[in-house]
Write a protein that holds these residues in place. Structure first.
Motif, PDB file in Angstrom:
ATOM      1  N   SER A   1      -5.808   9.012  -0.007  1.00 43.88           N
ATOM      2  CA  SER A   1      -6.619   7.913   0.504  1.00 43.88           C
ATOM      3  C   SER A   1      -5.763   6.869   1.203  1.00 43.88           C
ATOM      4  O   SER A   1      -6.161   6.297   2.226  1.00 43.88           O
ATOM      5  CB  SER A   1      -7.398   7.277  -0.643  1.00 43.88           C
ATOM      6  N   CYS A   2      -4.579   6.609   0.685  1.00 41.20           N
ATOM      7  CA  CYS A   2      -3.683   5.662   1.347  1.00 41.20           C
ATOM      8  C   CYS A   2      -3.221   6.185   2.698  1.00 41.20           C
ATOM      9  O   CYS A   2      -3.111   5.427   3.675  1.00 41.20           O
ATOM     10  CB  CYS A   2      -2.474   5.376   0.463  1.00 41.20           C
ATOM     11  N   LEU A   3      -2.970   7.487   2.771  1.00 43.59           N
ATOM     12  CA  LEU A   3      -2.546   8.076   4.038  1.00 43.59           C
ATOM     13  C   LEU A   3      -3.641   7.973   5.085  1.00 43.59           C
ATOM     14  O   LEU A   3      -3.381   7.625   6.245  1.00 43.59           O
ATOM     15  CB  LEU A   3      -2.149   9.536   3.808  1.00 43.59           C
ATOM     16  N   ARG A   4      -4.878   8.233   4.688  1.00 45.48           N
ATOM     17  CA  ARG A   4      -5.985   8.100   5.655  1.00 45.48           C
ATOM     18  C   ARG A   4      -6.169   6.643   6.077  1.00 45.48           C
ATOM     19  O   ARG A   4      -6.446   6.362   7.245  1.00 45.48           O
ATOM     20  CB  ARG A   4      -7.267   8.638   5.023  1.00 45.48           C
ATOM     21  N   GLY A   5      -6.030   5.732   5.148  1.00 43.55           N
ATOM     22  CA  GLY A   5      -6.162   4.325   5.511  1.00 43.55           C
ATOM     23  C   GLY A   5      -5.072   3.858   6.450  1.00 43.55           C
ATOM     24  O   GLY A   5      -5.338   3.080   7.389  1.00 43.55           O
ATOM     25  N   LEU A   6      -3.845   4.334   6.264  1.00 45.55           N
ATOM     26  CA  LEU A   6      -2.763   3.944   7.161  1.00 45.55           C
ATOM     27  C   LEU A   6      -2.947   4.525   8.552  1.00 45.55           C
ATOM     28  O   LEU A   6      -2.606   3.884   9.561  1.00 45.55           O
ATOM     29  CB  LEU A   6      -1.422   4.394   6.574  1.00 45.55           C
ATOM     30  N   VAL A   7      -3.483   5.733   8.625  1.00 41.20           N
ATOM     31  CA  VAL A   7      -3.761   6.318   9.949  1.00 41.20           C
ATOM     32  C   VAL A   7      -4.824   5.510  10.688  1.00 41.20           C
ATOM     33  O   VAL A   7      -4.731   5.270  11.895  1.00 41.20           O
ATOM     34  CB  VAL A   7      -4.178   7.794   9.791  1.00 41.20           C
TER      35      VAL A   7
ATOM     36  N   ILE B   1       0.834  -1.205   0.000  1.00 36.57           N
ATOM     37  CA  ILE B   1       0.000   0.000   0.000  1.00 36.57           C
ATOM     38  C   ILE B   1       0.870   1.257   0.000  1.00 36.57           C
ATOM     39  O   ILE B   1       0.609   2.228  -0.735  1.00 36.57           O
ATOM     40  CB  ILE B   1      -0.954  -0.022   1.209  1.00 36.57           C
ATOM     41  N   ALA B   2       1.918   1.252   0.826  1.00 36.06           N
ATOM     42  CA  ALA B   2       2.827   2.398   0.837  1.00 36.06           C
ATOM     43  C   ALA B   2       3.528   2.560  -0.508  1.00 36.06           C
ATOM     44  O   ALA B   2       3.720   3.685  -0.991  1.00 36.06           O
ATOM     45  CB  ALA B   2       3.854   2.230   1.957  1.00 36.06           C
ATOM     46  N   HIS B   3       3.892   1.462  -1.137  1.00 36.57           N
ATOM     47  CA  HIS B   3       4.527   1.535  -2.447  1.00 36.57           C
ATOM     48  C   HIS B   3       3.585   2.123  -3.497  1.00 36.57           C
ATOM     49  O   HIS B   3       3.995   2.942  -4.319  1.00 36.57           O
ATOM     50  CB  HIS B   3       4.973   0.129  -2.870  1.00 36.57           C
ATOM     51  N   VAL B   4       2.327   1.718  -3.448  1.00 34.33           N
ATOM     52  CA  VAL B   4       1.347   2.253  -4.393  1.00 34.33           C
ATOM     53  C   VAL B   4       1.156   3.753  -4.173  1.00 34.33           C
ATOM     54  O   VAL B   4       1.075   4.533  -5.124  1.00 34.33           O
ATOM     55  CB  VAL B   4       0.017   1.494  -4.255  1.00 34.33           C
ATOM     56  N   ALA B   5       1.088   4.173  -2.912  1.00 38.58           N
ATOM     57  CA  ALA B   5       0.903   5.596  -2.617  1.00 38.58           C
ATOM     58  C   ALA B   5       2.102   6.426  -3.079  1.00 38.58           C
ATOM     59  O   ALA B   5       1.941   7.561  -3.540  1.00 38.58           O
ATOM     60  CB  ALA B   5       0.664   5.781  -1.127  1.00 38.58           C
TER      61      ALA B   5
ATOM     62  N   GLY C   1      -0.233  18.457   9.555  1.00 39.54           N
ATOM     63  CA  GLY C   1      -0.708  18.965  10.841  1.00 39.54           C
ATOM     64  C   GLY C   1      -1.884  18.194  11.388  1.00 39.54           C
ATOM     65  O   GLY C   1      -2.085  18.133  12.611  1.00 39.54           O
ATOM     66  N   ALA C   2      -2.680  17.582  10.523  1.00 36.50           N
ATOM     67  CA  ALA C   2      -3.802  16.772  10.991  1.00 36.50           C
ATOM     68  C   ALA C   2      -3.396  15.335  11.296  1.00 36.50           C
ATOM     69  O   ALA C   2      -4.098  14.638  12.025  1.00 36.50           O
ATOM     70  CB  ALA C   2      -4.913  16.782   9.930  1.00 36.50           C
ATOM     71  N   VAL C   3      -2.278  14.892  10.756  1.00 34.41           N
ATOM     72  CA  VAL C   3      -1.841  13.507  10.965  1.00 34.41           C
ATOM     73  C   VAL C   3      -1.005  13.374  12.232  1.00 34.41           C
ATOM     74  O   VAL C   3      -1.117  12.376  12.958  1.00 34.41           O
ATOM     75  CB  VAL C   3      -1.056  13.030   9.733  1.00 34.41           C
TER      76      VAL C   3
ATOM     77  N   ALA D   1       5.164   2.652   7.238  1.00 36.26           N
ATOM     78  CA  ALA D   1       4.690   3.114   5.939  1.00 36.26           C
ATOM     79  C   ALA D   1       4.334   4.602   5.971  1.00 36.26           C
ATOM     80  O   ALA D   1       4.582   5.334   5.003  1.00 36.26           O
ATOM     81  CB  ALA D   1       3.481   2.298   5.508  1.00 36.26           C
ATOM     82  N   LEU D   2       3.750   5.053   7.083  1.00 33.72           N
ATOM     83  CA  LEU D   2       3.442   6.478   7.218  1.00 33.72           C
ATOM     84  C   LEU D   2       4.705   7.330   7.176  1.00 33.72           C
ATOM     85  O   LEU D   2       4.701   8.439   6.621  1.00 33.72           O
ATOM     86  CB  LEU D   2       2.696   6.719   8.530  1.00 33.72           C
ATOM     87  N   ARG D   3       5.760   6.815   7.764  1.00 35.36           N
ATOM     88  CA  ARG D   3       7.013   7.579   7.747  1.00 35.36           C
ATOM     89  C   ARG D   3       7.488   7.810   6.313  1.00 35.36           C
ATOM     90  O   ARG D   3       7.903   8.927   5.954  1.00 35.36           O
ATOM     91  CB  ARG D   3       8.072   6.819   8.546  1.00 35.36           C
TER      92      ARG D   3
END
Length: 504
Positions: free
Chosen positions: A166-172, A153-157, A206-208, A189-191
């Protein structure tokens, strides 16, 4: 070589040699073989000998073999499929659903399919791939596969920017999971995602960051905790009031943390102190929060009020690290404390301190810690896309070889030699025509010497299988040919009346 047969200037390709064209035609026929080994060998030969346009014929035979293969054979075929998907993804991309993972697949098959999916994903199929990957992360019975799915998922993002949000929200959201492997891989992956997102104007960090700080207390894996601490320190300009509170909470658990987490806590302490110390000294104009940050920027007066308490927390953490059992932690704490003291002395005296070189180094290091995120983090390798040549075929090992299956060569492995600079002449590959055997000239013309056949009359006149031939002295002896008695001998001399007839 195939690349020499297709010139880059767009001119007509050179004509194939007759024997090579015949060999390629035979290889295409072998692709229809019912034997998977024969098909794989033909595919490997075509990959190295055929041109870029001729390589399209290998996709369907390999897919047919995969459908018919057992679990063990499927893994070997997938490994052979990997270089094709990496070098020529457009050939395999229409069949990406063939590589979706089944729950009963072996671990090696699952890993190979995930790698192939990462090479084949693009704008046309990214939504289907993300739905499939979201289903994989719920397979908690396979922890290693869940980690691979999150990494995919991180690779796709990173590869496709249109789905990065959308990938960032899903990882959170994955950080809330009670499954430790899922939450830890989501942090890592978020990093990688945040390193890329910080380069854009509307990053949304700032929201993450508050979500990451809230989930930090529940994370147990050292890698995940260290990654969250690094993210908060690296991007504290997005949420400047978050860093001091996170540092205060981490100072309470510093003694029980793992070594990699302690390293990041020491770095966070210096970054947070440097941010507010420089902001209180009037250098905060270069460290203002971006326009996308939901928080108000910290004023110089607020940083000045916070600085004494912050220095006490940093001194407390350095004191704990000075007596740590790991020498690496002790040395890091001693070095960072010396730089902080030198920077403080340099900022207090305006650069006129006795040790001006060390004071300048400390001030520069503190400014670098604060501006590291703004300067731009290194771009991860996954963002650079899939490595490969769009016009050729490249593979680390020979396709179908044992070295490719093991991913390391044995002593007997020899790579394919490079192409010759010039093609060899066709005359070398043509077989030599041997002259026919010379025939003996006939001495006479008859039916007996036609060819090598012997005439029937000769076989009758010259029998070869009869050993003792009886000699016929008179006509009656011919009747004795098939009898065991021999022919009568003729009477020699006829005088005298020795017989009854003579007496008569």
């Amino acid at each position: 070589a195939p690349e020499r047969r297709a010139p880059a200037d767009g001119s007509a390709p050179a004509e194939l040699p007759e024997d090579l064209a015949s060999f390629l035609k035979s290889l295409r026929l072998l692709l229809s073989s019912s034997s998977k080994g024969v098909t794989l060998a033909a595919v490997a030969a075509l990959c190295y000998l055929a041109g870029p346009d001729d390589l399209r014929v290998v996709t369907m035979p390999l897919l047919r073999c995969m459908r018919q293969a057992g679990p063990e054979s499927a893994q070997a075929l997938l490994v052979a499929f990997m270089p094709i998907a990496e070098s020529r993804p457009e050939l395999v991309r229409p069949h990406i659903r063939e590589f979706f993972v089944q729950s009963f697949d072996l671990d090696g098959v699952k890993e190979a399919k995930i790698k192939i999916i990462r090479h084949l994903v693009d704008e046309t199929n990214v939504q289907a791939v993300l739905r499939e990957l979201q289903a994989y992360v719920s397979w908690h019975s396979y922890p290693e596969f869940v980690a691979l799915a999150v990494q995919a998922i991180a690779h796709v993002a990173l590869k496709i920017s249109s789905v990065a949000d959308s990938c960032l929200r899903g990882l959170v959201k994955m950080l809330d999971s009670k499954f430790a492997v899922l939450s830890c891989e989501a942090v890592v992956a978020l990093r990688a995602l945040l390193q890329q997102r910080h380069q854009s104007a509307d990053s949304g960090l700032g929201a993450v960051l508050p979500h990451l700080a809230r989930y930090l207390a529940d994370l147990a894996a050292p890698t995940a905790r260290a990654s969250v601490v690094w993210i908060i320190g690296q991007y504290q300009r997005e949420a400047p009031r978050l860093g001091p509170d996170v540092l205060r909470r981490l100072s309470k658990t510093f003694v029980t943390e793992r070594q990699e987490v302690k390293q990041q806590i020491l770095g966070l302490a210096l970054k947070v102190w440097a941010f507010h110390a420089l902001n209180a000294a009037g250098e905060g104009q270069a460290m203002e929060a971006p326009a996308s940050s939901p928080q108000e920027p910290v004023s110089a007066e607020e940083s000045a009020r916070l600085l004494p308490r912050l220095e006490a927390i940093v001194d407390h953490i350095n004191s704990l690290a000075a007596f740590d059992v790991a020498w690496d932690i002790r040395d890091t704490a001693r070095a960072l404390k010396r730089l902080r003291d030198a920077a403080k002395a340099g900022m207090a005296s305006g650069g006129a301190a006795s040790d001006s070189a060390l004071a300048g180094l400390g001030a520069w290091y503190c400014r670098a810690c604060i501006g590291a995120g703004a300067a731009g983090a290194c771009v991860p390798e996954a963002q650079q896309g899939v490595a490969g040549d769009a016009e050729g075929f490249r593979a680390a090992w020979i396709v179908g070889s044992l070295a490719q299956a093991l991913d390391f060569p044995l002593e007997a492995y020899h790579p394919l030699p490079s192409w010759a600079q010039e093609d060899s002449p066709d005359q070398l590959r043509k077989p030599k025509a041997e002259p026919p055997p010379a025939s003996q000239a006939p001495k006479s013309i008859s039916s007996s010497n036609v060819g090598n056949a012997q005439h029937i009359e000769n076989r009758v006149q010259h029998p070869s299988n009869i050993g003792k031939v009886p000699v016929a002295a008179k006509l009656e002896d011919l009747d004795l040919f098939y009898s065991d008695d021999g022919p009568s001998m003729p009477v020699r001399g006829g005088g005298g009346g020795g017989g009854p007839a003579g007496g008569a």
